[in-house]
Design a protein around this motif. Structure first.
Motif, PDB file in Angstrom:
ATOM      1  N   GLY A  83       0.784  -1.233   0.000  1.00  0.00           N
ATOM      2  CA  GLY A  83       0.000   0.000   0.000  1.00  0.00           C
ATOM      3  C   GLY A  83       0.808   1.271   0.000  1.00  0.00           C
ATOM      4  O   GLY A  83       0.277   2.358  -0.235  1.00  0.00           O
ATOM      5  N   ASN A  84       2.125   1.153   0.240  1.00  0.00           N
ATOM      6  CA  ASN A  84       3.000   2.327   0.256  1.00  0.00           C
ATOM      7  C   ASN A  84       4.408   1.937  -0.154  1.00  0.00           C
ATOM      8  O   ASN A  84       4.881   0.843   0.183  1.00  0.00           O
ATOM      9  CB  ASN A  84       3.063   2.948   1.661  1.00  0.00           C
ATOM     10  CG  ASN A  84       1.986   3.982   1.894  1.00  0.00           C
ATOM     11  OD1 ASN A  84       1.663   4.766   1.013  1.00  0.00           O
ATOM     12  ND2 ASN A  84       1.416   3.976   3.086  1.00  0.00           N
ATOM     13  N   PHE A  85       5.071   2.829  -0.886  1.00  0.00           N
ATOM     14  CA  PHE A  85       6.503   2.661  -1.119  1.00  0.00           C
ATOM     15  C   PHE A  85       7.219   3.050   0.165  1.00  0.00           C
ATOM     16  O   PHE A  85       6.941   4.107   0.736  1.00  0.00           O
ATOM     17  CB  PHE A  85       6.982   3.561  -2.268  1.00  0.00           C
ATOM     18  CG  PHE A  85       6.377   3.224  -3.599  1.00  0.00           C
ATOM     19  CD1 PHE A  85       6.699   2.040  -4.241  1.00  0.00           C
ATOM     20  CD2 PHE A  85       5.481   4.083  -4.211  1.00  0.00           C
ATOM     21  CE1 PHE A  85       6.147   1.723  -5.474  1.00  0.00           C
ATOM     22  CE2 PHE A  85       4.923   3.790  -5.444  1.00  0.00           C
ATOM     23  CZ  PHE A  85       5.258   2.604  -6.077  1.00  0.00           C
ATOM     24  N   ILE A  86       8.148   2.216   0.614  1.00  0.00           N
ATOM     25  CA  ILE A  86       8.839   2.517   1.866  1.00  0.00           C
ATOM     26  C   ILE A  86      10.252   3.032   1.645  1.00  0.00           C
ATOM     27  O   ILE A  86      10.899   3.468   2.588  1.00  0.00           O
ATOM     28  CB  ILE A  86       8.878   1.277   2.785  1.00  0.00           C
ATOM     29  CG1 ILE A  86       9.709   0.167   2.143  1.00  0.00           C
ATOM     30  CG2 ILE A  86       7.490   0.803   3.130  1.00  0.00           C
ATOM     31  CD1 ILE A  86       9.980  -1.000   3.083  1.00  0.00           C
ATOM     32  N   SER A  87      10.740   2.944   0.406  1.00  0.00           N
ATOM     33  CA  SER A  87      12.105   3.401   0.154  1.00  0.00           C
ATOM     34  C   SER A  87      12.306   3.683  -1.333  1.00  0.00           C
ATOM     35  O   SER A  87      11.528   3.225  -2.181  1.00  0.00           O
ATOM     36  CB  SER A  87      13.117   2.347   0.604  1.00  0.00           C
ATOM     37  OG  SER A  87      13.000   1.177  -0.198  1.00  0.00           O
ATOM     38  N   LYS A  88      13.363   4.432  -1.641  1.00  0.00           N
ATOM     39  CA  LYS A  88      13.733   4.659  -3.036  1.00  0.00           C
ATOM     40  C   LYS A  88      14.106   3.341  -3.702  1.00  0.00           C
ATOM     41  O   LYS A  88      13.810   3.111  -4.876  1.00  0.00           O
ATOM     42  CB  LYS A  88      14.914   5.635  -3.114  1.00  0.00           C
ATOM     43  CG  LYS A  88      14.585   7.062  -2.683  1.00  0.00           C
ATOM     44  CD  LYS A  88      15.812   7.963  -2.800  1.00  0.00           C
ATOM     45  CE  LYS A  88      15.504   9.392  -2.372  1.00  0.00           C
ATOM     46  NZ  LYS A  88      16.683  10.281  -2.485  1.00  0.00           N
ATOM     47  N   GLU A  89      14.772   2.494  -2.944  1.00  0.00           N
ATOM     48  CA  GLU A  89      15.194   1.189  -3.472  1.00  0.00           C
ATOM     49  C   GLU A  89      13.996   0.373  -3.931  1.00  0.00           C
ATOM     50  O   GLU A  89      14.015  -0.251  -4.989  1.00  0.00           O
ATOM     51  CB  GLU A  89      15.957   0.430  -2.377  1.00  0.00           C
ATOM     52  CG  GLU A  89      16.466  -0.932  -2.804  1.00  0.00           C
ATOM     53  CD  GLU A  89      17.141  -1.670  -1.663  1.00  0.00           C
ATOM     54  OE1 GLU A  89      17.701  -2.731  -1.919  1.00  0.00           O
ATOM     55  OE2 GLU A  89      17.091  -1.173  -0.516  1.00  0.00           O
ATOM     56  N   GLU A 113      16.513   5.975   1.592  1.00  0.00           N
ATOM     57  CA  GLU A 113      17.251   5.242   0.567  1.00  0.00           C
ATOM     58  C   GLU A 113      16.880   3.769   0.540  1.00  0.00           C
ATOM     59  O   GLU A 113      16.714   3.171  -0.518  1.00  0.00           O
ATOM     60  CB  GLU A 113      18.764   5.380   0.797  1.00  0.00           C
ATOM     61  CG  GLU A 113      19.292   6.782   0.580  1.00  0.00           C
ATOM     62  CD  GLU A 113      19.137   7.230  -0.875  1.00  0.00           C
ATOM     63  OE1 GLU A 113      19.184   6.368  -1.770  1.00  0.00           O
ATOM     64  OE2 GLU A 113      18.974   8.430  -1.103  1.00  0.00           O
ATOM     65  N   SER A 114      16.757   3.143   1.728  1.00  0.00           N
ATOM     66  CA  SER A 114      16.420   1.721   1.815  1.00  0.00           C
ATOM     67  C   SER A 114      15.251   1.541   2.759  1.00  0.00           C
ATOM     68  O   SER A 114      14.785   2.490   3.382  1.00  0.00           O
ATOM     69  CB  SER A 114      17.621   0.906   2.301  1.00  0.00           C
ATOM     70  OG  SER A 114      17.925   1.248   3.633  1.00  0.00           O
ATOM     71  N   GLY A 115      14.782   0.278   2.842  1.00  0.00           N
ATOM     72  CA  GLY A 115      13.601  -0.021   3.662  1.00  0.00           C
ATOM     73  C   GLY A 115      13.891  -0.199   5.124  1.00  0.00           C
ATOM     74  O   GLY A 115      13.039  -0.628   5.881  1.00  0.00           O
TER      75      GLY A 115
END
Length: 429
Positions: A83-89, A113-115
């Motif tokens: 339901g959501n992007f948690i990081s750019k990665e 940058e990361s999760g």
């Protein structure tokens, strides 16, 4: 002299005409050379500012230069990952976002940058530190509520159950469990030591994977009239269908008398029962029968991770899914041996479903501390003559030990094959 004069004049004339023709050619070429114009990339006109990709709808993604189809794909991918992007990665892994497009957007993404840092994203994947694991468990027996209790979100828990149903109602192996896209690498590493599942997927897994639920057309049915194939037609694997039929015929004396009877069968998940219950039509004559005692109605669920293979019962083997022939063969072979010393011996049993037994062996322990063992000198004659590993050498052992009361000398005289000797020594002190 006159001839030379005319020759020189002719050469000068030809040269003059050549120069005039070249000048005309170059003048024409300059006048006809096309004007070049460059088409500017539409995306270069986009003025970017910092943004949270979790806040954008389809129209807003299109304003960033994505097509309508790409925008739909991005939104669908966002739902899949919780339901959501948690990081750019994580955002970068969306296949609708090209490498070049990501490079353009990356400086403006309001994401870590990361999760690893998930404090601002409530619907993100369960972090490895947030999982609560109380001990070893069989994920096949977990409901959505159990996965949520462990630390997964509601959507993730539902997705895990759907993945299990897709496989046929069982995760089958640790390999298949790891393939579930909800279980990231970090969480799998934390869960793996506690999973009560075989490590490897059986070679013929596809032969008993269940049908996809989307391909099953449900109609009203009487659960007391279905055989194994009938239950398979409802989306259960062959093994699951066999367990259901055995549960009905043995534990319930041949009839489901209520919906609770069906619900209590451990291979029928809560989700699967909810799908089926509106189509279940019990025979009124069966319902009116005197119900079984409460202790008989409820199927006892065996914790096979704590069930010793040297004490497991015939009924428990049936509960796990073995048919009567396999269960009877295993119990009979164990009795003749006086107990199993190794799990490899169990797989040597004739007439068993080796793949299903292999799955059981990956879960259940084996305690051989109570198995009787002797020396060749003091082994009882009846024991030697009846034991599957010794009976063909029993007479020789009895004869040799009269004049050679030493195990090492008897072995030399027996001259048995190394593999036979190795099996016999399992039961010797």
């Amino acid at each position: 002299m006159r001839n030379n004069y005319y020759r020189k004049m002719a050469i000068l004339g030809v040269s003059f005409l050549t120069l005039l023709a070249f000048k005309k050619y170059t003048d024409d070429k300059e006048s006809k050379f096309p004007e070049i114009s460059f088409v500017e990339d539409a995306s270069s006109n986009i003025i970017l500012s910092e943004f949270n990709p979790n806040d954008l709808d389809s129209e807003e993604w299109q304003k960033l230069g994505f097509s309508e189809n790409q925008s739909r794909t991005i939104l669908k991918y966002k739902d899949i990952v919780g339901g959501n992007f948690i990081s750019k990665e994580q955002f970068r892994k969306c296949f609708a976002v090209s490498k070049e497009k990501y490079a353009q957007l990356e400086p403006f993404l309001l994401l870590p940058e990361s999760g690893k840092s998930t404090s601002n994203f409530s619907n993100s994947f369960a972090d490895k530190k947030s999982l609560t694991i109380s001990g070893k468990f069989n994920p096949d027996h977990f409901s959505e509520a159990d996965w949520r209790k462990m630390g997964f979100s509601e959507k993730q828990s539902a997705a895990i159950i759907k993945y299990k149903d897709y496989l046929g109602g069982s995760f089958v192996s640790k390999e298949k469990f790891k393939d579930c896209f909800i279980i990231n690498d970090e969480n799998y590493k934390k869960l793996e030591p506690f999973l009560i599942l075989p490590g490897k997927t059986p070679a013929n897994f596809n032969s008993y994977a269940s049908k996809s639920a989307s391909n099953i057309r449900l109609e009203p049915f009487n659960p007391n009239s279905l055989d194994v194939k009938g239950w398979m037609g409802l989306g259960f694997s062959e093994k699951q269908a066999t367990v259901i039929v055995n549960y009905r015929d043995r534990n319930l004396k041949g009839n489901f008398r209520s919906l609770d009877d069906i619900k209590n069968c451990f291979v029928i998940s809560k989700e699967k029962f909810d799908v089926l219950k509106s189509f279940i039509k019990l025979d009124p004559s069966t319902i009116n029968n005197k119900p079984l005692a409460k202790t008989e109605l409820k199927q006892e669920k065996t914790d096979f991770s704590k069930t010793d293979m040297n004490s497991i019962t015939f009924k428990q083997l049936l509960e796990f899914g073995l048919d009567e022939k396999s269960a009877g063969s295993m119990i009979g072979f164990r009795k003749k041996l006086g107990g199993f010393m190794t799990k490899e011996q169990i797989l040597e049993t004739y007439n068993i479903d080796k793949e299903l037994v292999q799955k059981l062996l990956s879960i259940a322990p084996l305690d051989n501390s109570k198995v009787e063992r002797y020396t060749l000198i003091d082994a009882p004659e009846d024991w030697l003559k009846n034991h599957p590993y010794f009976k063909y050498s029993a007479d020789k052992i009895i004869y040799y030990r009269i004049s050679n009361p030493d195990d090492r000398k008897i072995w030399k005289l027996l001259k048995t094959k190394p593999e036979y000797e190795a099996r016999m020594k399992l039961y010797l002190k």
